[in-house]
Design a protein around this motif. Structure first.
Motif, short mmCIF file in Angstrom:
data_model
loop_
_atom_site.label_atom_id
_atom_site.label_comp_id
_atom_site.label_asym_id
_atom_site.label_seq_id
_atom_site.Cartn_x
_atom_site.Cartn_y
_atom_site.Cartn_z
N THR A 112 -20.12 -7.86 8.68
CA THR A 112 -21.46 -7.36 9.25
C THR A 112 -21.34 -5.98 9.88
O THR A 112 -20.27 -5.54 10.68
CB THR A 112 -21.97 -8.41 10.41
OG1 THR A 112 -22.29 -9.39 9.94
CG2 THR A 112 -23.30 -7.93 10.80
N LEU A 113 -22.15 -5.04 9.42
CA LEU A 113 -22.39 -3.66 10.23
C LEU A 113 -23.33 -3.42 10.84
O LEU A 113 -24.64 -3.97 10.22
CB LEU A 113 -22.16 -2.72 9.22
CG LEU A 113 -20.81 -2.58 8.17
CD1 LEU A 113 -21.06 -1.57 7.20
CD2 LEU A 113 -19.54 -2.52 9.23
N SER A 114 -23.52 -3.17 12.22
CA SER A 114 -24.93 -3.03 13.06
C SER A 114 -24.85 -2.19 13.85
O SER A 114 -23.81 -1.39 14.29
CB SER A 114 -25.02 -4.45 13.76
OG SER A 114 -23.92 -4.66 14.64
N ARG A 115 -26.06 -1.77 14.15
CA ARG A 115 -25.93 -0.48 15.30
C ARG A 115 -27.15 -0.55 15.99
O ARG A 115 -28.35 -1.31 15.82
CB ARG A 115 -26.17 0.83 14.40
CG ARG A 115 -26.53 1.97 15.49
CD ARG A 115 -26.63 3.34 14.38
NE ARG A 115 -26.85 4.63 15.50
CZ ARG A 115 -25.86 5.11 16.03
NH1 ARG A 115 -24.64 4.54 16.16
NH2 ARG A 115 -26.25 6.08 17.07
N THR A 116 -27.33 -0.60 17.17
CA THR A 116 -28.20 -0.54 18.54
C THR A 116 -28.58 0.79 18.89
O THR A 116 -27.78 1.57 19.14
CB THR A 116 -27.87 -1.56 19.67
OG1 THR A 116 -27.60 -2.80 19.11
CG2 THR A 116 -28.98 -1.62 20.65
N PHE A 117 -29.89 1.13 18.98
CA PHE A 117 -30.26 2.40 19.47
C PHE A 117 -31.69 2.35 20.08
O PHE A 117 -32.21 1.36 20.26
CB PHE A 117 -30.20 3.21 18.20
CG PHE A 117 -31.19 2.56 16.98
CD1 PHE A 117 -32.66 2.94 16.85
CD2 PHE A 117 -30.34 1.91 16.10
CE1 PHE A 117 -33.06 2.57 15.89
CE2 PHE A 117 -31.22 1.46 14.94
CZ PHE A 117 -32.42 1.92 14.69
N SER A 129 -16.96 -2.01 18.57
CA SER A 129 -17.85 -1.04 18.47
C SER A 129 -17.23 0.31 18.16
O SER A 129 -16.11 0.61 18.79
CB SER A 129 -18.67 -1.02 19.66
OG SER A 129 -19.50 -2.15 19.63
N PHE A 130 -17.85 1.12 17.23
CA PHE A 130 -17.29 2.71 16.93
C PHE A 130 -18.54 3.43 17.20
O PHE A 130 -19.65 2.97 17.66
CB PHE A 130 -16.86 2.70 15.41
CG PHE A 130 -15.91 1.96 15.13
CD1 PHE A 130 -14.47 2.21 15.52
CD2 PHE A 130 -15.96 0.47 14.82
CE1 PHE A 130 -13.50 1.37 14.93
CE2 PHE A 130 -15.01 -0.19 14.49
CZ PHE A 130 -13.52 0.20 14.66
N ALA A 131 -18.47 4.79 16.85
CA ALA A 131 -19.30 5.67 17.41
C ALA A 131 -20.44 5.54 16.42
O ALA A 131 -21.90 5.81 17.19
CB ALA A 131 -18.87 7.29 17.02
N LEU A 132 -20.64 5.24 15.43
CA LEU A 132 -21.63 5.06 14.52
C LEU A 132 -22.17 3.56 14.33
O LEU A 132 -23.36 3.60 14.18
CB LEU A 132 -21.50 5.44 13.19
CG LEU A 132 -21.10 7.00 13.12
CD1 LEU A 132 -20.82 7.63 11.53
CD2 LEU A 132 -22.42 7.83 13.60
#
Length: 275
Positions: free
Chosen positions: A270-275, A233-236
């Motif tokens: 895969t690039l993903s983000r949870t928010f 996991s990275f910042a974005l």
């Protein structure tokens, strides 16, 4: 697969198999960046998020579900929403672009998964430290039309599942209460999923998975799949790379569109983000 009518039917039907999870759903191995239904991953974690509602979005190089490409080895856009109560009850929805329905002679280019369940920790006696997750998952393929294609049933599928975990490891079983992803007379099919998510330090997580799909009354479509992956996991966003593969029949799981084997070994990004 031989040239018999029954085997040819199994080969066509196999092209329609999916998805958990996901992420099975009820995400058993990944919660957000899944190339499987999101429910499964969310369900694999016993902790409750800071906010009861979370959203997720992902871009993957190939939507693999139980090792089989749902997008003809091409990229997919995915996203979902989850609600988790402090008591461990959860409900959610997840969607992904797909290609298999049109390729098999039907229609529709979206999968929508709806799921609900209960997860938590067992803190009694010898079972102390075990986590559990039980629930139900409905896979919807709007306008798939496969029920009108010879050799297929409608792709809509319902599964119930149960999972036990200990530390980073888990074992999960999913059982279909309807026909499975377009296979005729396949109610009662099952999928066994064994794996683990290991903290490798410095923010890296290693994912290990092996599974076996049994398709009731369609033995030619049975197969085993596997996955070895790493994510950080990275910042974005979270970046995940995985090596996936199956021992599925190359003729049974060949794309009707171009003949490519949809269960072949491959690297998946895969690039993903949870928010």
């Amino acid at each position: 697969m031989n040239a018999s009518k029954e085997a040819r039917r199994a080969a066509l039907a196999a092209a329609a198999i999916l998805a958990i999870s996901g992420a099975a759903h009820a995400q058993s191995t990944d919660t957000v960046a899944r190339a499987e239904p999101v429910a499964a991953t969310a369900a694999a974690t016993a902790s409750t998020p800071a906010s009861p509602v979370t959203f997720n979005a992902a871009l993957t190089s190939d939507y693999r579900y139980r090792g089989i490409s749902q997008t003809r080895l091409q990229p997919a856009l995915q996203g979902g929403i989850d609600y988790v109560h402090a008591a461990g009850w959860y409900v959610g929805a997840w969607a992904s672009t797909i290609k298999f329905a049109k390729d098999a002679g039907g229609d529709g280019d979206v999968e929508i998964d709806l799921y609900a369940g209960k997860r938590g920790e067992i803190a009694v006696g010898l079972a102390s430290g075990l986590t559990y997750d039980i629930g139900a998952l409905r896979y919807l393929y709007p306008d798939n039309g496969l029920g009108q294609v010879a050799g297929f049933a409608n792709a809509h599928t319902t599964e119930v599942y149960a999972q036990l975990g200990y530390g980073p490891a888990y074992v999960k079983y999913s059982h279909s209460t309807t026909n499975l992803f377009g296979f005729v007379d396949s109610e009662g099919s099952g999928y066994l999923d064994i794996g683990g998510n290991l903290d490798a330090g410095n923010g890296f997580t290693v994912q290990l998975h092996a599974g076996h799909q049994r398709v009731e009354h369609n033995a030619a479509a049975d197969y085993t799949d596997w996955k070895i992956g790493v994510s950080r996991s990275f910042a974005l966003a979270t970046v995940a790379v995985a090596y996936v593969g199956t021992n599925a029949s190359k003729s049974a799981y060949a794309s009707p569109k171009n003949g490519k084997f949809t269960g072949r070994d491959a690297l998946q990004l895969t690039l993903s983000r949870t928010f």
